[in-house]
Design a protein around this motif. Structure first.
Motif, PDB file in Angstrom:
ATOM      1  N   HIS A  95       0.153   5.821 -16.058  1.00  0.00           N
ATOM      2  CA  HIS A  95      -0.344   5.886 -14.678  1.00  0.00           C
ATOM      3  C   HIS A  95      -0.696   7.337 -14.361  1.00  0.00           C
TER       4      HIS A  95
ATOM      5  N   ILE B  59       5.829   1.377 -12.635  1.00  0.00           N
ATOM      6  CA  ILE B  59       4.482   1.754 -13.059  1.00  0.00           C
ATOM      7  C   ILE B  59       4.493   1.995 -14.564  1.00  0.00           C
TER       8      ILE B  59
ATOM      9  N   GLY C  12      -1.716   3.453  -5.750  1.00  0.00           N
ATOM     10  CA  GLY C  12      -2.594   2.531  -6.475  1.00  0.00           C
ATOM     11  C   GLY C  12      -1.810   1.407  -7.120  1.00  0.00           C
ATOM     12  N   SER C  13      -2.144   1.081  -8.335  1.00  0.00           N
ATOM     13  CA  SER C  13      -1.553  -0.087  -9.009  1.00  0.00           C
ATOM     14  C   SER C  13      -0.094   0.157  -9.379  1.00  0.00           C
ATOM     15  N   TYR C  14       0.651  -0.930  -9.418  1.00  0.00           N
ATOM     16  CA  TYR C  14       2.043  -0.903  -9.857  1.00  0.00           C
ATOM     17  C   TYR C  14       2.319  -2.201 -10.595  1.00  0.00           C
ATOM     18  N   MET C  15       3.531  -2.340 -11.138  1.00  0.00           N
ATOM     19  CA  MET C  15       3.882  -3.487 -11.974  1.00  0.00           C
ATOM     20  C   MET C  15       4.736  -4.485 -11.189  1.00  0.00           C
TER      21      MET C  15
ATOM     22  N   ASP D 224       0.873  -1.171   0.000  1.00  0.00           N
ATOM     23  CA  ASP D 224       0.000   0.000   0.000  1.00  0.00           C
ATOM     24  C   ASP D 224       0.907   1.217   0.000  1.00  0.00           C
TER      25      ASP D 224
ATOM     26  N   LEU E 236       3.383  -9.786  -8.163  1.00  0.00           N
ATOM     27  CA  LEU E 236       1.954  -9.802  -8.505  1.00  0.00           C
ATOM     28  C   LEU E 236       1.462 -11.200  -8.869  1.00  0.00           C
TER      29      LEU E 236
END
Length: 526
Positions: free
Chosen positions: A61, A57, A35-38, A20, A485
Motif C-alpha cells: 500500500h 492493508i 484509500g483501499s483496505y482489506m 472513508d 468487503l
C-alpha cells in the motif's frame, strides 16, 4: 470531512461503500485519504470507554511504510459513520506474511485515550516535589459532573500544555422540584432532602489517572464521555470550548468568564493572557472533551422477527450482594475530636481510681478509627426481591467512611454487586429498503442541505428489544462496525453493560487501568 456514503438513501440490497478513512500529519494540519483496505477492518464506538479500530492493508500500500512507523510519531486516524466521527491514532502496527506479500494490521485507539494519560495532581501549579492544596493533601472539587470533569481536564492538560479542552456550555443538572401533594409524612420530606444532591458529585484527587478519577461517577450516574479531534485544516469554525491554551490561563479554570480579568493590571498583556477575540475558541488543532446524558429512544424497537438481526447473544449476572460496607478509617477531624474527648474522660477516671500511677497517660490513640470508621450502604428493594437466600454483603474499595468520596464509593460498589444484564446482536445496517434501524447522527448536512434520519440511533440511546413476547429496555453501550468487503456493513450492537464478554483490547485496557490504580494506591497510602 465529507460524507462518505453517497448511497445513504438507497436500500441496502445494493452494495454499500465502506469506511472513508483518512490519516493525518503529527500536527493534524494536513490529511490524506487512506484509500483501499482489506477485509476485517473495524471501528468501534462506546458510551464512555476508549475504543479500538483495526485497519488491514497490504504491505505494498502506498502509505504502508509511513503508517508502520508509529514508535516515535503521532499518526492521526479518522473516519465517519453516518455523520458520527471516530478520531484516534495508530497505537501499534504489525506486518505478517511472506516477504513482499505481507499484511499490515494497524491497531488504533480513540482519542478517549487522553484520559488515561493525564494525572490529576494535588496542585497543578506547583512542582511534584511540593504538593499541597487549599483543600489539603487532595485536590477536591464538587458540583454537577460535567462541570467537575471539565475543571479537572482543564487543569491537567493546561499543565501538560496539551491541546485538550472542555466543551462549553457547561451541562448543568438540577433536581426536579418536589410535588407538594406527595409529602404526607416526615419520611417523605427526608427522602426529598436525601435525593436532592443526586446530581451533584464530590471528587478528590491525589495523582490518579483522569479515567480512574471519573470512573465511579460515570458508572453510578451512567454518564457518557467523548473526546474528538478538531482541526482548522477542515475550514470549519472552532467549537465553543473552555480556552486554557497557555499556563497563564490556569487562573481561568476557576471562572471561564474571566479569560482576561487581569488585563487592567497587565499593560501590554505581558502575562500572555488570551485576547478577548480568542475567548472560547481553539487556536490550534486539538481535542474537545464533553460529557453526555442518555436519550430516551424507546420508541425505536429491535425485534428478532424483523429480519434485520442476524445473530444474537444475551445474558445476565445475578446480584451477589445487597449491602456494602466501606471504610477502615474515620475522617481525621472525627478521630481527633473523639480521641480528645474519650481520652480525657478515661484519664480522669483512671487517675481518680489509681492516683499517682499515671495510667491515664498511656491511653494514647486507643480510640483512633473506632467511631465512624465504617459506613454501610443498603439496597432494601433488591434485598426484598432476592429474599433471605440472596442476602449478602461486601466490602467496598474505600478507606475513609463518612468522608467526601465515601458516599460515591459506597453507591458504586453497591451497583457493581447488584447484578447486570446485556443483549448483544449483529445486524445488517439499514435492513431491507433502508427501513430498519441504523447507527448514525439524527441529522446530516448533505450537499448543503440538512437531512433528518428519524430511525437512526447513537451510543447512549435507551432502546427497546423484543424477543418472543419478552420486552427489555436498555441503553446502547457500544457499537462495533466491521467491513468484510462483501457489500454489507455488519454492526455488532450491545445493549447494557456486557461485562462478561469483553474483547481482547477491552481486557488490556481494564488490566492497565487496574494495575495503575494499585500502584498509585500503594504510593499514596499515607
Amino acid at each position: 470531512m465529507s460524507v462518505f456514503m453517497p448511497g445513504y438513501a438507497r436500500p441496502n440490497t445494493t452494495d454499500q461503500v465502506g469506511f472513508d478513512i483518512e490519516f493525518g500529519s503529527p500536527d493534524a494540519l494536513s490529511w490524506r485519504p487512506l484509500g483501499s483496505y482489506m477485509p476485517g477492518t473495524t471501528f468501534e464506538f462506546h458510551w464512555f470507554l476508549p475504543t479500538f479500530a483495526t485497519i488491514n492493508i497490504m504491505s505494498d500500500h502506498p502509505a504502508a511504510a509511513y503508517l508502520r512507523r508509529c514508535k516515535r510519531r503521532v499518526i492521526h486516524i479518522r473516519t465517519e459513520v453516518n455523520g458520527i466521527p471516530w478520531t484516534g491514532r495508530v497505537f501499534g502496527a504489525k506486518a505478517v506474511g511472506p516477504p513482499g506479500r505481507m499484511t499490515v494490521q494497524l491497531t488504533c485507539i480513540s482519542n478517549m485515550m487522553w484520559l488515561m494519560r493525564g494525572l490529576a495532581w494535588v496542585n497543578n501549579t506547583l512542582p511534584p516535589e511540593i504538593q499541597f492544596n487549599i483543600t489539603g493533601k487532595q485536590d477536591i472539587d464538587w458540583g454537577p459532573p460535567d462541570q467537575v470533569f471539565k475543571k479537572y481536564v482543564a487543569k491537567v492538560f493546561t499543565r501538560l500544555r496539551a491541546p485538550v479542552y472542555g466543551a462549553l456550555p457547561i451541562r448543568k443538572t438540577s433536581p426536579e422540584l418536589p410535588d407538594l401533594d406527595d409529602i404526607d409524612t416526615l419520611d417523605d420530606l427526608l427522602n426529598i432532602v436525601h435525593e436532592s444532591p443526586d446530581e451533584m458529585i464530590v471528587l478528590s484527587a491525589r495523582f490518579p489517572q483522569l479515567d480512574e478519577l471519573f470512573k465511579q461517577t460515570v458508572e453510578t450516574h451512567e454518564i457518557g464521555m467523548s473526546i474528538d479531534l478538531w482541526t482548522p485544516a477542515d475550514g470549519l469554525p472552532s467549537p465553543h470550548v473552555f480556552n486554557t491554551h497557555t499556563l497563564s490561563m490556569l487562573q481561568s479554570v476557576f471562572d471561564y468568564t474571566s479569560d482576561n480579568f487581569l488585563n487592567f493590571t497587565n499593560p501590554g498583556n505581558v502575562l500572555g493572557l488570551t485576547n478577548p477575540s480568542e475567548w472560547g475558541k481553539m487556536q490550534r488543532a486539538g481535542y474537545v472533551f464533553n460529557t453526555h446524558a442518555k436519550r430516551d429512544r424507546r420508541e425505536l424497537q429491535w425485534r428478532t422477527d424483523s429480519g434485520q438481526i442476524v445473530w444474537i447473544e444475551s445474558g445476565e449476572e445475578t446480584a451477589t450482594l445487597t449491602r456494602v460496607v466501606i471504610g477502615g478509617k474515620a475522617p481525621e477531624i472525627l478521630n481527633q475530636v473523639i480521641e480528645w474527648g474519650a481520652n480525657f474522660a478515661l484519664q480522669l477516671i483512671l487517675n481518680a481510681i489509681l492516683p499517682g500511677l499515671g495510667l491515664g497517660n498511656i491511653i494514647g490513640d486507643l480510640f483512633d478509627n473506632v467511631f465512624f470508621a465504617f459506613q454501610q450502604f443498603w439496597d432494601p428493594e433488591l434485598e426484598d426481591e432476592m429474599g433471605e437466600h440472596g442476602r449478602g454483603e461486601g466490602f467496598g474499595d474505600n478507606t475513609a467512611a463518612y468522608s467526601l468520596d465515601g458516599w460515591a464509593n459506597g453507591l458504586a460498589a453497591l451497583k457493581a454487586g447488584g447484578g447486570s444484564e446485556y443483549i448483544k446482536f449483529k445486524v445488517v445496517s439499514g435492513g431491507a429498503d433502508n427501513r430498519g434501524l441504523t447507527f448514525g447522527a439524527d441529522v446530516e448536512v448533505i450537499d448543503g442541505v440538512e437531512v433528518s434520519f428519524p430511525r437512526r440511533f447513537k451510543v447512549g440511546d435507551i432502546m427497546t428489544f423484543y424477543d418472543d413476547g419478552v420486552t427489555v429496555e436498555q441503553y446502547v453501550s457500544s457499537v462495533k462496525i466491521v467491513d468484510n468487503l462483501d457489500g454489507h456493513m455488519v454492526h455488532e450492537i450491545t445493549l447494557g453493560d456486557a461485562l462478561p464478554v469483553k474483547d481482547a483490547w477491552e481486557q488490556v485496557y481494564s488490566r492497565i487501568q487496574k494495575f495503575a490504580g494499585i500502584f498509585r494506591a500503594i504510593a499514596n497510602s499515607t
